[in-house]
Design a protein around this motif. Structure first.
Motif, PDB file in Angstrom:
ATOM      1  N   MET A 155      -4.955   4.693  -2.982  1.00  0.00           N
ATOM      2  CA  MET A 155      -6.209   5.412  -3.157  1.00  0.00           C
ATOM      3  C   MET A 155      -5.859   6.894  -3.213  1.00  0.00           C
ATOM      4  O   MET A 155      -5.122   7.378  -2.351  1.00  0.00           O
ATOM      5  CB  MET A 155      -7.143   5.169  -1.982  1.00  0.00           C
TER       6      MET A 155
ATOM      7  N   GLN B 243       3.676   4.815   8.680  1.00  0.00           N
ATOM      8  CA  GLN B 243       2.706   5.909   8.706  1.00  0.00           C
ATOM      9  C   GLN B 243       2.913   6.805   7.493  1.00  0.00           C
ATOM     10  O   GLN B 243       3.887   6.657   6.778  1.00  0.00           O
ATOM     11  CB  GLN B 243       2.803   6.719   9.989  1.00  0.00           C
ATOM     12  N   THR B 244       1.984   7.727   7.277  1.00  0.00           N
ATOM     13  CA  THR B 244       2.167   8.676   6.187  1.00  0.00           C
ATOM     14  C   THR B 244       2.648   9.996   6.785  1.00  0.00           C
ATOM     15  O   THR B 244       2.477  10.247   7.981  1.00  0.00           O
ATOM     16  CB  THR B 244       0.844   8.919   5.434  1.00  0.00           C
TER      17      THR B 244
ATOM     18  N   GLY C 206       3.485   0.953   4.953  1.00  0.00           N
ATOM     19  CA  GLY C 206       4.493   1.751   5.641  1.00  0.00           C
ATOM     20  C   GLY C 206       4.027   1.975   7.067  1.00  0.00           C
ATOM     21  O   GLY C 206       2.875   1.721   7.407  1.00  0.00           O
TER      22      GLY C 206
ATOM     23  N   THR D  31      -1.244   8.836  10.732  1.00  0.00           N
ATOM     24  CA  THR D  31      -1.985   8.176  11.805  1.00  0.00           C
ATOM     25  C   THR D  31      -1.379   6.827  12.190  1.00  0.00           C
ATOM     26  O   THR D  31      -1.595   6.353  13.290  1.00  0.00           O
ATOM     27  CB  THR D  31      -3.458   7.937  11.428  1.00  0.00           C
ATOM     28  N   ALA D  32      -0.681   6.179  11.253  1.00  0.00           N
ATOM     29  CA  ALA D  32      -0.164   4.826  11.470  1.00  0.00           C
ATOM     30  C   ALA D  32      -1.293   3.831  11.731  1.00  0.00           C
ATOM     31  O   ALA D  32      -1.089   2.803  12.344  1.00  0.00           O
ATOM     32  CB  ALA D  32       0.857   4.797  12.614  1.00  0.00           C
ATOM     33  N   GLN D  33      -2.500   4.177  11.288  1.00  0.00           N
ATOM     34  CA  GLN D  33      -3.647   3.331  11.614  1.00  0.00           C
ATOM     35  C   GLN D  33      -4.248   2.622  10.420  1.00  0.00           C
ATOM     36  O   GLN D  33      -4.986   1.658  10.574  1.00  0.00           O
ATOM     37  CB  GLN D  33      -4.732   4.184  12.267  1.00  0.00           C
ATOM     38  N   VAL D  34      -3.964   3.138   9.225  1.00  0.00           N
ATOM     39  CA  VAL D  34      -4.611   2.571   8.041  1.00  0.00           C
ATOM     40  C   VAL D  34      -4.245   1.093   7.868  1.00  0.00           C
ATOM     41  O   VAL D  34      -5.110   0.266   7.580  1.00  0.00           O
ATOM     42  CB  VAL D  34      -4.278   3.413   6.783  1.00  0.00           C
TER      43      VAL D  34
ATOM     44  N   CYS E  21       0.854  -1.197   0.000  1.00  0.00           N
ATOM     45  CA  CYS E  21       0.000   0.000   0.000  1.00  0.00           C
ATOM     46  C   CYS E  21       0.882   1.237   0.000  1.00  0.00           C
ATOM     47  O   CYS E  21       1.705   1.414   0.904  1.00  0.00           O
ATOM     48  CB  CYS E  21      -0.891   0.017   1.234  1.00  0.00           C
ATOM     49  N   ILE E  22       0.706   2.073  -1.009  1.00  0.00           N
ATOM     50  CA  ILE E  22       1.528   3.279  -1.098  1.00  0.00           C
ATOM     51  C   ILE E  22       0.629   4.499  -1.221  1.00  0.00           C
ATOM     52  O   ILE E  22      -0.496   4.411  -1.711  1.00  0.00           O
ATOM     53  CB  ILE E  22       2.521   3.217  -2.284  1.00  0.00           C
TER      54      ILE E  22
ATOM     55  N   ASP F  86       6.626   4.513   2.828  1.00  0.00           N
ATOM     56  CA  ASP F  86       6.174   3.436   1.946  1.00  0.00           C
ATOM     57  C   ASP F  86       7.316   2.882   1.104  1.00  0.00           C
ATOM     58  O   ASP F  86       7.236   1.764   0.584  1.00  0.00           O
ATOM     59  CB  ASP F  86       5.027   3.918   1.055  1.00  0.00           C
TER      60      ASP F  86
ATOM     61  N   ASN G 162       4.982   8.649  -0.211  1.00  0.00           N
ATOM     62  CA  ASN G 162       5.181   8.720   1.234  1.00  0.00           C
ATOM     63  C   ASN G 162       6.509   8.026   1.574  1.00  0.00           C
ATOM     64  O   ASN G 162       6.675   6.846   1.261  1.00  0.00           O
ATOM     65  CB  ASN G 162       4.009   8.010   1.923  1.00  0.00           C
TER      66      ASN G 162
HETATM   67  N1  LIG Z   1      -4.624   6.507   0.469  1.00  0.00           N
HETATM   68  C1  LIG Z   1      -3.815   5.463   0.670  1.00  0.00           C
HETATM   69  N2  LIG Z   1      -3.537   4.614  -0.342  1.00  0.00           N
HETATM   70  C2  LIG Z   1      -2.728   3.528  -0.157  1.00  0.00           C
HETATM   71  N3  LIG Z   1      -2.152   3.231   1.011  1.00  0.00           N
HETATM   72  C3  LIG Z   1      -2.387   4.045   2.067  1.00  0.00           C
HETATM   73  C4  LIG Z   1      -3.228   5.194   1.955  1.00  0.00           C
HETATM   74  N4  LIG Z   1      -3.264   5.814   3.166  1.00  0.00           N
HETATM   75  C5  LIG Z   1      -2.473   5.070   3.980  1.00  0.00           C
HETATM   76  N5  LIG Z   1      -1.935   4.007   3.329  1.00  0.00           N
HETATM   77  C6  LIG Z   1      -1.025   2.953   3.871  1.00  0.00           C
HETATM   78  O1  LIG Z   1      -1.140   2.943   5.285  1.00  0.00           O
HETATM   79  C7  LIG Z   1       0.087   3.329   5.913  1.00  0.00           C
HETATM   80  C8  LIG Z   1      -0.212   4.170   7.148  1.00  0.00           C
HETATM   81  O2  LIG Z   1      -0.830   5.400   6.802  1.00  0.00           O
HETATM   82  P1  LIG Z   1      -1.473   6.411   7.857  1.00  0.00           P
HETATM   83  O3  LIG Z   1      -2.413   5.612   8.688  1.00  0.00           O
HETATM   84  O4  LIG Z   1      -2.119   7.468   7.024  1.00  0.00           O
HETATM   85  O5  LIG Z   1      -0.310   6.954   8.684  1.00  0.00           O
HETATM   86  C9  LIG Z   1       0.871   4.041   4.813  1.00  0.00           C
HETATM   87  O6  LIG Z   1       2.278   3.970   5.051  1.00  0.00           O
HETATM   88  C10 LIG Z   1       0.436   3.273   3.578  1.00  0.00           C
HETATM   89  O7  LIG Z   1       1.139   2.056   3.454  1.00  0.00           O
END
Ligand SMILES: Nc1ncnc2c1ncn2[C@@H]1O[C@H](COP(=O)(O)O)[C@@H](O)[C@H]1O
Ligand SMILES: Cc1cc2nc3c(=O)[nH]c(=O)nc-3n(C[C@H](O)[C@H](O)[C@H](O)COP(=O)(O)OP(=O)(O)OC[C@H]3O[C@@H](n4cnc5c(N)ncnc54)[C@H](O)[C@@H]3O)c2cc1C
Lengths: 398, 266
Positions: B61, B119-120, B117, B125-128, B6-7, B38, B35
């Motif tokens: 996405m 987090q972004t 990854g 959030t590190a939650q996705v 997931c990127i 990622d 990111n």
């Molecule tokens: N819109 C997105 N599309 C694809 N992967 C995502 C997206 N948002 C978050 N991720 C994946 O989820 C991880 C954590 O993202 P976040 O929770 O936004 O910090 C990222 O490092 C990506 O691997």
């Protein structure tokens, strides 16, 4: 249609919204401005549109009966029953939030052989500690813990759930929040409670340059993970009124698909966030001599030396000493910054400190906005004099 | 085996400010990039592929322009790429983003391992990652710091658990989020970069997903709302010491004494 809506009749295609959008969520497609999947509803575009062509159409969504959810649940972070200090900070905050809406604070304690330890939590004025004690819960395994967490939430029906934004907390909370199809705000630094029981969740965004205020108005419970070292731990209460309740652990909760092969305690490392006094060396500390002054002052004050990121990048100190957004958050009783400009990413990691003294030769250094005491001086001049006074080498001649 | 990474495309700047008068965000430039965290996820997939037979698919996405991030992934060695894009995905928070990605991953077909990854740099959030795993009802482990072993059935790794470091093993299908200590990301290859220009980028819209009810996506599917954004302020009084160095040192010493950090010397 819900979300950001553009009235193409009013739009004059000045592109101000495209330029202003922080998320790149607007673009010109077939000669029309369109919103795309990157939109985060920050509403910036609405503010910049000169012709009021942009509006937010809210969705009409079922709102649950908020009265069915009562109390604030704090997840107890621990290793082998040793409670992590973030837990007490969360309890402190939870008590304050609960008071506002006249509700109670509960703790959820998952582990093995922890019943005794649960009593300690009651001393802080918690109404109930719900304990799930089982051999298979000795170590954190996110799937098992999520199962237990889900069961606890169904039992207590809390309005709010607070989890420390630690490595384990940030892994566990999203799984549980998804199960309840509810909102979770990550790594919050400010929490407030509204009278209607909506939790105001504030967190830094864009590397700390701005703060975002987030609400979960339509679902419950509302989940937040909370950064360590930003909230205050509460005082112990004189008479304990809370009680311990034992939760039922079913075998079906314990079918973890994560096989633990080995668990080792991390080597005890220097932990700057535990220090009560920190003296920080920034880029203004240019050489060995300057660093020696900083270390000497730290030693005289029974403190430790912290650094800004450029110092770590230059190899002057260890990453464990870095304070700020990409380093450690600290909240000592006293912090003295020497030759630190006060970039937002640094300040975000230390502005909760009790007393902040900044030494900088530039009278307009941004750090002076954060500091309680602003010393406009060359550190190479002022530190030796200060050190001498503390040591008693110069007393009256000044 | 099939690996999905997931990127996300993120703004290539941290310098944003809020205009005092209008409350509007000001960002210098709108450059974007993958990111940075990622890159570690993609590198992990590439390292696995060097060991066992694997096919790497990236998914993102985002807006139509997020095609660029897939090209970046192709230049680093990804085999195929999918862009989930639809106006109905706009306004997504963690719940809706992870749901959309989970739907997208299911639509692509089978998978063994999903790598995210940690987090972004924009959502941060590190939650996705964990949320995707929950939607797919597969196990996950966050903050993987080292890969110990991979075979066609399972992966063994080291994870960061608060005060402990654990070695654990999961069978596929499963998801991991990797910390940046895991591997050092490579640089894009010139040859792959050339090829990336002509490689297909698969587009998925709401129509292509199993769950077609738009209630679950974007703003409608998001329980959290950003009520406002503002610049952090510090409202407190500052006492300034602006005399010569000698007097400043004296004042500072007296202050430290008053605050009881240094003892009165007799
Ligand atoms: N819109 C997105 N599309 C694809 N992967 C995502 C997206 N948002 C978050 N991720 C994946 O989820 C991880 C954590 O993202 P976040 O929770 O936004 O910090 C990222 O490092 C990506 O691997
Ligand atoms: C995403 C992101 C994350 C970041 N995370 C962090 C982080 O975690 N921690 C962090 O620190 N930074 C972080 N940064 C970097 C941050 O933006 C600043 O660049 C950094 O904090 C500046 O460090 P400094 O104050 O030591 O150096 P400078 O900005 O160079 O400031 C040096 C200061 O010393 C003063 N000075 C010079 N000589 C003297 C003297 N003789 N006596 C007294 N004063 C003197 C100068 O007036 C100046 O104000 C991050 C940046 C980004 C983009």
């Amino acid at each position: 249609m819900s979300g950001i809506v553009i009235d193409h009749n009013k739009c004059i295609k000045c592109l101000a919204c495209i330029k202003a959008c922080p998320f790149n969520a607007l673009s010109l497609e077939n000669d029309k401005i369109e919103v795309n999947a990157a939109c985060r509803l920050c509403k910036v575009c609405i503010g910049v549109c000169p012709t009021q062509a942009i509006s937010l159409q809210d969705v009409i969504k079922k709102v649950i009966d908020k009265n069915l959810y009562q109390g604030i649940l704090v997840y107890v972070e621990h290793t082998d029953g040793n409670i992590h200090p973030v837990t007490y900070e969360l309890i402190g905050k939870a008590l304050e939030l609960a008071k506002k809406i006249d509700q109670q604070v509960y703790c959820l304690f998952i582990g093995e052989n922890i019943k005794e330890k649960a009593n300690v939590l009651l001393e802080y004025g918690v109404a109930k500690v719900l304990v799930y004690d089982h051999l298979d819960l000795r170590y954190f395994r996110v799937d098992n813990y999520a199962n237990v967490f889900e069961s606890a939430i169904k039992k207590l029906m809390p309005n709010t759930v607070l989890v420390g934004a630690t490595t384990t907390g940030r892994s566990l909370a999203p799984r549980v929040a998804v199960r309840f199809k509810t909102g979770l705000t990550a790594d919050t630094t400010i929490l407030q409670m509204r009278e209607n029981t909506d939790l105001v969740q504030i967190r830094p965004a864009f590397g700390g340059n701005i703060m975002a205020q987030i609400l979960t108005t339509k679902t419950r419970p509302q989940f937040a993970t909370v950064r360590y070292k930003v909230m205050d731990a509460p005082q112990k209460v004189t008479n304990v009124t809370g009680s311990i309740e034992i939760g039922v652990v079913n075998e079906s909760m314990l079918k973890s698909k994560i096989e633990l092969l080995e668990v080792k305690r991390k080597e005890a490392t220097f932990e700057i966030s535990e220090a009560e006094v920190i003296v920080v060396a920034g880029n203004g500390v240019k050489d060995e001599k300057g660093l020696k002054l900083v270390s000497e002052l730290a030693e005289l004050l029974d403190g430790v030396v912290g650094m800004t990121r450029p110092m770590i990048e230059k190899g002057t100190g260890s990453y464990l000493q870095q304070i700020g957004l990409s380093g450690r958050s600290v909240k000592p009783k006293l912090i003295i910054t020497c030759g630190v400009s006060g970039a937002i990413q640094f300040v975000a990691g230390m502005d909760k400190s009790d007393t902040i003294i900044a030494i900088n030769s530039d009278p307009n250094a941004p750090i002076f906005k954060t500091a309680h005491y602003a010393v406009v001086s060359d550190l190479y001049e002022v530190l030796p004099l200060l050190i001498k006074q503390i040591k008693g080498e110069i007393i009256n001649e000044l | 085996m099939k690996i999905i990474v997931c990127i996300k495309q993120v703004p290539d700047t941290q310098k944003v400010k809020v205009d005092d008068k209008t409350g509007v965000l000001i960002r210098d430039g709108i450059d974007t990039k993958m990111n940075p965290f990622d890159l570690y996820a993609l590198e992990t997939a590439m390292k696995i592929k060097e060991q066992i037979n694997a096919e790497i698919t990236v998914i993102t996405m985002g807006p139509p322009s997020a095609k660029e991030v897939i090209k970046e992934a192709y230049a680093l060695g990804a085999d195929s790429g999918y862009l989930l894009t639809d106006r109905k995905f706009a306004g997504a928070d963690v719940l809706a983003t992870s749901f959309t990605l989970a739907q997208g991953i299911t639509a692509i077909g089978g998978y063994d391992l999903i790598i995210c990854g940690k987090q972004t740099t924009d959502g941060d959030t590190a939650q996705v990652g964990p949320a995707i795993a929950e939607h797919l009802a597969i196990p996950h482990v966050s903050w993987v710091v080292k890969i110990k072993d991979v075979c066609d059935k399972s992966i063994t790794f080291m994870e960061d658990m608060l005060d402990d470091i654990a070695i654990a093993k999961m069978n596929y299908p499963c998801l991991i989020t990797v910390d940046k200590d895991v591997f050092q990301p490579r640089l894009p290859s010139y040859r792959l970069k050339q090829q990336a220009e002509t490689k297909t980028i698969n587009i998925l819209t709401l129509e292509d997903l199993a769950q077609k009810d738009s209630e679950h996506y974007g703003l409608s599917g998001s329980p959290t709302q950003v009520e406002k954004i503002f610049e952090p302020t510090s409202e407190h009084e500052v006492e300034r010491f602006e005399q010569d160095d000698k007097n400043n040192a004296k004042l500072l010493y007296q202050k430290l004494k008053e605050l009881k950090y240094v003892k009165e010397l007799s």
